[in-house]
Design a protein around this motif. Sequence first.
Motif, PDB file in Angstrom:
ATOM      1  N   ARG A 182       0.961  -1.178   0.063  1.00  0.00           N
ATOM      2  CA  ARG A 182       0.138  -0.293   0.138  1.00  0.00           C
ATOM      3  C   ARG A 182       0.986   1.309  -0.082  1.00  0.00           C
ATOM      4  O   ARG A 182       1.930   1.416   0.711  1.00  0.00           O
ATOM      5  CB  ARG A 182      -0.779   0.168   1.373  1.00  0.00           C
ATOM      6  N   VAL A 183       0.478   2.255  -0.782  1.00  0.00           N
ATOM      7  CA  VAL A 183       1.034   3.603  -1.003  1.00  0.00           C
ATOM      8  C   VAL A 183       0.224   4.697  -0.355  1.00  0.00           C
ATOM      9  O   VAL A 183      -0.883   4.582  -0.935  1.00  0.00           O
ATOM     10  CB  VAL A 183       1.538   3.798  -2.087  1.00  0.00           C
ATOM     11  N   ILE A 184       0.614   5.573   0.459  1.00  0.00           N
ATOM     12  CA  ILE A 184      -0.266   6.536   0.968  1.00  0.00           C
ATOM     13  C   ILE A 184       0.710   7.741   0.416  1.00  0.00           C
ATOM     14  O   ILE A 184       1.662   8.186   0.836  1.00  0.00           O
ATOM     15  CB  ILE A 184      -0.097   6.396   2.608  1.00  0.00           C
ATOM     16  N   LEU A 185      -0.171   8.723  -0.110  1.00  0.00           N
ATOM     17  CA  LEU A 185       0.317  10.100  -0.560  1.00  0.00           C
ATOM     18  C   LEU A 185      -0.355  11.296   0.120  1.00  0.00           C
ATOM     19  O   LEU A 185      -1.547  11.110   0.471  1.00  0.00           O
ATOM     20  CB  LEU A 185       0.009  10.222  -2.187  1.00  0.00           C
ATOM     21  N   ARG A 186       0.340  12.132   0.863  1.00  0.00           N
ATOM     22  CA  ARG A 186      -0.030  13.117   1.670  1.00  0.00           C
ATOM     23  C   ARG A 186       0.527  14.469   0.966  1.00  0.00           C
ATOM     24  O   ARG A 186       1.799  14.402   0.667  1.00  0.00           O
ATOM     25  CB  ARG A 186       0.278  13.101   2.962  1.00  0.00           C
ATOM     26  N   GLY A 187      -0.119  15.561   1.276  1.00  0.00           N
ATOM     27  CA  GLY A 187       0.566  16.965   0.906  1.00  0.00           C
ATOM     28  C   GLY A 187      -0.510  17.670   0.297  1.00  0.00           C
ATOM     29  O   GLY A 187      -1.837  17.472   0.312  1.00  0.00           O
ATOM     30  N   THR A 188       0.052  18.638  -0.498  1.00  0.00           N
ATOM     31  CA  THR A 188      -0.912  19.401  -1.519  1.00  0.00           C
ATOM     32  C   THR A 188      -0.388  19.639  -2.598  1.00  0.00           C
ATOM     33  O   THR A 188       0.714  19.389  -3.147  1.00  0.00           O
ATOM     34  CB  THR A 188      -0.810  20.908  -0.588  1.00  0.00           C
ATOM     35  N   VAL A 189      -1.453  19.845  -3.702  1.00  0.00           N
ATOM     36  CA  VAL A 189      -1.009  19.873  -5.255  1.00  0.00           C
ATOM     37  C   VAL A 189      -1.974  21.026  -5.629  1.00  0.00           C
ATOM     38  O   VAL A 189      -2.833  21.608  -4.789  1.00  0.00           O
ATOM     39  CB  VAL A 189      -1.760  18.692  -5.829  1.00  0.00           C
ATOM     40  N   ARG A 190      -1.742  21.665  -6.668  1.00  0.00           N
ATOM     41  CA  ARG A 190      -2.343  22.684  -7.353  1.00  0.00           C
ATOM     42  C   ARG A 190      -3.685  22.671  -8.018  1.00  0.00           C
ATOM     43  O   ARG A 190      -4.263  23.567  -8.485  1.00  0.00           O
ATOM     44  CB  ARG A 190      -1.145  23.655  -8.131  1.00  0.00           C
ATOM     45  N   SER A 191      -3.769  21.515  -8.544  1.00  0.00           N
ATOM     46  CA  SER A 191      -4.919  21.180  -9.301  1.00  0.00           C
ATOM     47  C   SER A 191      -5.434  19.722  -9.362  1.00  0.00           C
ATOM     48  O   SER A 191      -4.606  18.800  -8.795  1.00  0.00           O
ATOM     49  CB  SER A 191      -4.549  21.601 -10.841  1.00  0.00           C
ATOM     50  N   TRP A 192      -6.616  19.474  -9.832  1.00  0.00           N
ATOM     51  CA  TRP A 192      -6.887  18.001  -9.702  1.00  0.00           C
ATOM     52  C   TRP A 192      -5.974  17.118 -10.779  1.00  0.00           C
ATOM     53  O   TRP A 192      -5.702  15.953 -10.477  1.00  0.00           O
ATOM     54  CB  TRP A 192      -8.449  17.946 -10.558  1.00  0.00           C
ATOM     55  N   VAL A 193      -5.577  17.789 -11.799  1.00  0.00           N
ATOM     56  CA  VAL A 193      -4.820  17.065 -12.746  1.00  0.00           C
ATOM     57  C   VAL A 193      -3.379  16.731 -12.152  1.00  0.00           C
ATOM     58  O   VAL A 193      -3.021  15.833 -12.401  1.00  0.00           O
ATOM     59  CB  VAL A 193      -4.460  18.144 -14.247  1.00  0.00           C
TER      60      VAL A 193
END
Length: 220
Positions: A182-193
């Motif tokens: 299993r991989v868990i991604l956390r944090g922020t991005v600028r867009s849905w893309v």
Amino acid sequence: MTKTVNSSLQHDVLEELEFDPSVDASQIGVTVKGGVVTLTGHVHNYTEKTAADRIAKRVHGVEAVANDIDVKLPIDAERDDSDLARGVADAIRWNVALPKDKIQVTVANGWVTLEGEVDWEYQRRVAFDAVRGLRAIHGVTNNISVMPKLNPVAVKEKIESALRRNAEIDARKISVETSGDRVILRGTVRSWVEREDAVNAAWSAPGVRRVVDELKVHAA
């Protein structure tokens, strides 16, 4: 999110749907609340339904999409479940990217369920793509699983490297954790893309069976 912002985002999504020739936007309704877009109405095939979902997600400011569009097939496009199951099985069998005899197909009332095991996530996606455009399909549930091949440390390193290589992703704002397969991604991005690109990078590592997406979209 204010009413004005909701209205503006609704307008942008409608315009994007109307701009894209792969869907008939005249039959699709759009509502927006707090960055969440809900699609309603009906289309003539499942491919068009998934296309509408993809189109809405690429609009700046969209944080999530609820796809409530119905698939209403033309009368002459209807097929019984047995005939449809044979067509789906053939599409799976004839695709050179898919392992033989590892994917099972069930069809009930035009809805296809795929099950089985593959070695790579891309094969799971190929199986879905191979059948979603077939005539008379109302929907597809992809329950195919990916069998693990690498240890968690190697998977984490491969994903982090993939994120850094992608010019559209700010890897500094994304953390990667692994637990078994299993991989868990956390944090922020600028867009849905950007969010989808990050998730796709995680899925591209061999052996990943589940990606937990905890990324937040914070539009600049």
